[in-house]
Design a protein around this motif. Sequence first.
Motif, PDB file in Angstrom:
ATOM      1  N   MET A  35      10.053   0.453  -0.557  1.00 45.09           N
ATOM      2  CA  MET A  35      10.977   0.433  -1.550  1.00 45.09           C
ATOM      3  C   MET A  35      10.081   0.095  -2.777  1.00 45.09           C
ATOM      4  O   MET A  35      10.294   0.740  -3.804  1.00 45.09           O
ATOM      5  CB  MET A  35      11.960  -0.652  -1.416  1.00 45.09           C
ATOM      6  CG  MET A  35      12.963  -0.921  -2.524  1.00 45.09           C
ATOM      7  SD  MET A  35      14.163   0.405  -2.717  1.00 45.09           S
ATOM      8  CE  MET A  35      15.079  -0.258  -3.990  1.00 45.09           C
ATOM      9  N   VAL A  36       9.291  -0.882  -2.821  1.00 42.93           N
ATOM     10  CA  VAL A  36       8.313  -1.291  -3.687  1.00 42.93           C
ATOM     11  C   VAL A  36       7.195  -0.024  -4.001  1.00 42.93           C
ATOM     12  O   VAL A  36       6.919   0.243  -5.223  1.00 42.93           O
ATOM     13  CB  VAL A  36       7.774  -2.555  -3.311  1.00 42.93           C
ATOM     14  CG1 VAL A  36       6.451  -2.851  -4.568  1.00 42.93           C
ATOM     15  CG2 VAL A  36       8.450  -3.762  -3.265  1.00 42.93           C
ATOM     16  N   ARG A  37       6.576   0.359  -2.859  1.00 43.13           N
ATOM     17  CA  ARG A  37       5.962   1.666  -2.995  1.00 43.13           C
ATOM     18  C   ARG A  37       6.700   2.931  -3.697  1.00 43.13           C
ATOM     19  O   ARG A  37       5.835   3.365  -4.666  1.00 43.13           O
ATOM     20  CB  ARG A  37       5.565   2.111  -1.636  1.00 43.13           C
ATOM     21  CG  ARG A  37       4.387   2.967  -1.532  1.00 43.13           C
ATOM     22  CD  ARG A  37       3.887   3.392  -0.187  1.00 43.13           C
ATOM     23  NE  ARG A  37       3.112   2.262   0.099  1.00 43.13           N
ATOM     24  CZ  ARG A  37       2.684   2.044   1.402  1.00 43.13           C
ATOM     25  NH1 ARG A  37       2.671   3.063   2.401  1.00 43.13           N
ATOM     26  NH2 ARG A  37       2.010   1.128   1.960  1.00 43.13           N
ATOM     27  N   ARG A  38       7.779   2.944  -3.448  1.00 40.22           N
ATOM     28  CA  ARG A  38       8.446   4.130  -4.253  1.00 40.22           C
ATOM     29  C   ARG A  38       8.592   3.701  -5.794  1.00 40.22           C
ATOM     30  O   ARG A  38       8.468   4.857  -6.442  1.00 40.22           O
ATOM     31  CB  ARG A  38       9.876   4.092  -3.523  1.00 40.22           C
ATOM     32  CG  ARG A  38      10.504   5.586  -3.681  1.00 40.22           C
ATOM     33  CD  ARG A  38      11.858   5.362  -2.916  1.00 40.22           C
ATOM     34  NE  ARG A  38      12.134   6.969  -2.381  1.00 40.22           N
ATOM     35  CZ  ARG A  38      13.209   7.069  -1.733  1.00 40.22           C
ATOM     36  NH1 ARG A  38      14.022   6.251  -1.413  1.00 40.22           N
ATOM     37  NH2 ARG A  38      13.307   8.170  -1.401  1.00 40.22           N
ATOM     38  N   ILE A  39       8.734   2.667  -5.965  1.00 37.38           N
ATOM     39  CA  ILE A  39       9.093   2.238  -7.182  1.00 37.38           C
ATOM     40  C   ILE A  39       7.644   2.216  -8.289  1.00 37.38           C
ATOM     41  O   ILE A  39       7.540   2.677  -9.198  1.00 37.38           O
ATOM     42  CB  ILE A  39       9.722   0.784  -7.508  1.00 37.38           C
ATOM     43  CG1 ILE A  39      11.150   0.765  -7.152  1.00 37.38           C
ATOM     44  CG2 ILE A  39       9.485   0.143  -8.995  1.00 37.38           C
ATOM     45  CD1 ILE A  39      11.597  -0.459  -6.925  1.00 37.38           C
ATOM     46  N   LEU A  40       6.626   1.925  -7.568  1.00 43.47           N
ATOM     47  CA  LEU A  40       5.289   2.066  -8.267  1.00 43.47           C
ATOM     48  C   LEU A  40       4.895   3.402  -8.280  1.00 43.47           C
ATOM     49  O   LEU A  40       4.009   3.648  -9.301  1.00 43.47           O
ATOM     50  CB  LEU A  40       4.423   1.404  -7.140  1.00 43.47           C
ATOM     51  CG  LEU A  40       4.435  -0.390  -7.267  1.00 43.47           C
ATOM     52  CD1 LEU A  40       3.416  -0.896  -6.325  1.00 43.47           C
ATOM     53  CD2 LEU A  40       4.211  -0.744  -8.667  1.00 43.47           C
ATOM     54  N   ARG A  41       5.163   4.211  -7.163  1.00 39.91           N
ATOM     55  CA  ARG A  41       4.869   5.773  -7.330  1.00 39.91           C
ATOM     56  C   ARG A  41       5.751   6.245  -8.327  1.00 39.91           C
ATOM     57  O   ARG A  41       5.119   7.106  -9.214  1.00 39.91           O
ATOM     58  CB  ARG A  41       5.277   6.364  -6.105  1.00 39.91           C
ATOM     59  CG  ARG A  41       4.781   7.762  -5.983  1.00 39.91           C
ATOM     60  CD  ARG A  41       4.982   8.523  -4.659  1.00 39.91           C
ATOM     61  NE  ARG A  41       4.174   7.777  -3.574  1.00 39.91           N
ATOM     62  CZ  ARG A  41       4.673   7.572  -2.488  1.00 39.91           C
ATOM     63  NH1 ARG A  41       5.778   7.746  -2.012  1.00 39.91           N
ATOM     64  NH2 ARG A  41       3.894   6.986  -1.376  1.00 39.91           N
ATOM     65  N   GLY A  42       6.952   6.016  -8.597  1.00 40.17           N
ATOM     66  CA  GLY A  42       7.665   6.528  -9.732  1.00 40.17           C
ATOM     67  C   GLY A  42       7.156   5.955 -11.291  1.00 40.17           C
ATOM     68  O   GLY A  42       7.116   7.159 -11.988  1.00 40.17           O
ATOM     69  N   ILE A  43       6.721   4.726 -11.177  1.00 37.46           N
ATOM     70  CA  ILE A  43       6.101   4.458 -12.637  1.00 37.46           C
ATOM     71  C   ILE A  43       4.894   5.132 -12.815  1.00 37.46           C
ATOM     72  O   ILE A  43       4.582   5.311 -13.951  1.00 37.46           O
ATOM     73  CB  ILE A  43       5.936   2.890 -12.395  1.00 37.46           C
ATOM     74  CG1 ILE A  43       7.481   1.990 -12.460  1.00 37.46           C
ATOM     75  CG2 ILE A  43       5.023   2.492 -13.524  1.00 37.46           C
ATOM     76  CD1 ILE A  43       7.288   0.552 -12.214  1.00 37.46           C
ATOM     77  N   LEU A  44       3.952   5.059 -11.814  1.00 39.03           N
ATOM     78  CA  LEU A  44       2.733   5.808 -11.880  1.00 39.03           C
ATOM     79  C   LEU A  44       3.063   7.125 -12.436  1.00 39.03           C
ATOM     80  O   LEU A  44       2.041   7.762 -13.266  1.00 39.03           O
ATOM     81  CB  LEU A  44       1.687   5.861 -10.722  1.00 39.03           C
ATOM     82  CG  LEU A  44       0.547   6.589 -10.749  1.00 39.03           C
ATOM     83  CD1 LEU A  44      -0.341   5.718 -11.768  1.00 39.03           C
ATOM     84  CD2 LEU A  44       0.159   6.624  -9.079  1.00 39.03           C
ATOM     85  N   PHE A  49      -1.076  -5.263  -0.495  1.00 36.19           N
ATOM     86  CA  PHE A  49      -0.034  -4.561  -0.020  1.00 36.19           C
ATOM     87  C   PHE A  49      -0.160  -4.094   1.368  1.00 36.19           C
ATOM     88  O   PHE A  49       0.710  -3.132   1.982  1.00 36.19           O
ATOM     89  CB  PHE A  49       0.336  -3.297  -0.892  1.00 36.19           C
ATOM     90  CG  PHE A  49       0.578  -3.675  -2.240  1.00 36.19           C
ATOM     91  CD1 PHE A  49       2.055  -4.480  -2.526  1.00 36.19           C
ATOM     92  CD2 PHE A  49      -0.253  -3.459  -3.259  1.00 36.19           C
ATOM     93  CE1 PHE A  49       2.409  -4.791  -3.858  1.00 36.19           C
ATOM     94  CE2 PHE A  49       0.384  -3.785  -4.895  1.00 36.19           C
ATOM     95  CZ  PHE A  49       1.458  -4.391  -4.756  1.00 36.19           C
ATOM     96  N   THR A  50      -0.941  -4.658   2.443  1.00 38.88           N
ATOM     97  CA  THR A  50      -0.913  -4.363   3.351  1.00 38.88           C
ATOM     98  C   THR A  50      -0.143  -5.308   4.532  1.00 38.88           C
ATOM     99  O   THR A  50       0.571  -6.386   4.263  1.00 38.88           O
ATOM    100  CB  THR A  50      -2.313  -4.673   4.020  1.00 38.88           C
ATOM    101  OG1 THR A  50      -2.661  -5.897   3.984  1.00 38.88           O
ATOM    102  CG2 THR A  50      -3.373  -3.690   3.380  1.00 38.88           C
TER     103      THR A  50
END
Length: 69
Positions: free
Chosen positions: A1-10, A58-59
């Motif tokens: 979920m967090v990874r998806r949000i960070l990818r969208g922001i990037l 984030f591991t």
Amino acid sequence: MVRRILRGILMLVLAVPVTCLIIIGLIDFDLLVSIVTRLMPVIVVIGVFGFIVKKAFFTKSNTGKEVKK
């Protein structure tokens, strides 16, 4: 979920500079080549730093508490 949000922001952050580079490339290709050759080392340094931060924070740690079924 967090990874998806960070990818969208990037993706949103990188959309504007990439669009500017495309417009510059359509107007003056030599200028685009000179800009990109200067950006490559910066991108590599930022990528290595980002990889280190990702691995550090984030591991997923496997503590052995999980039971496989």
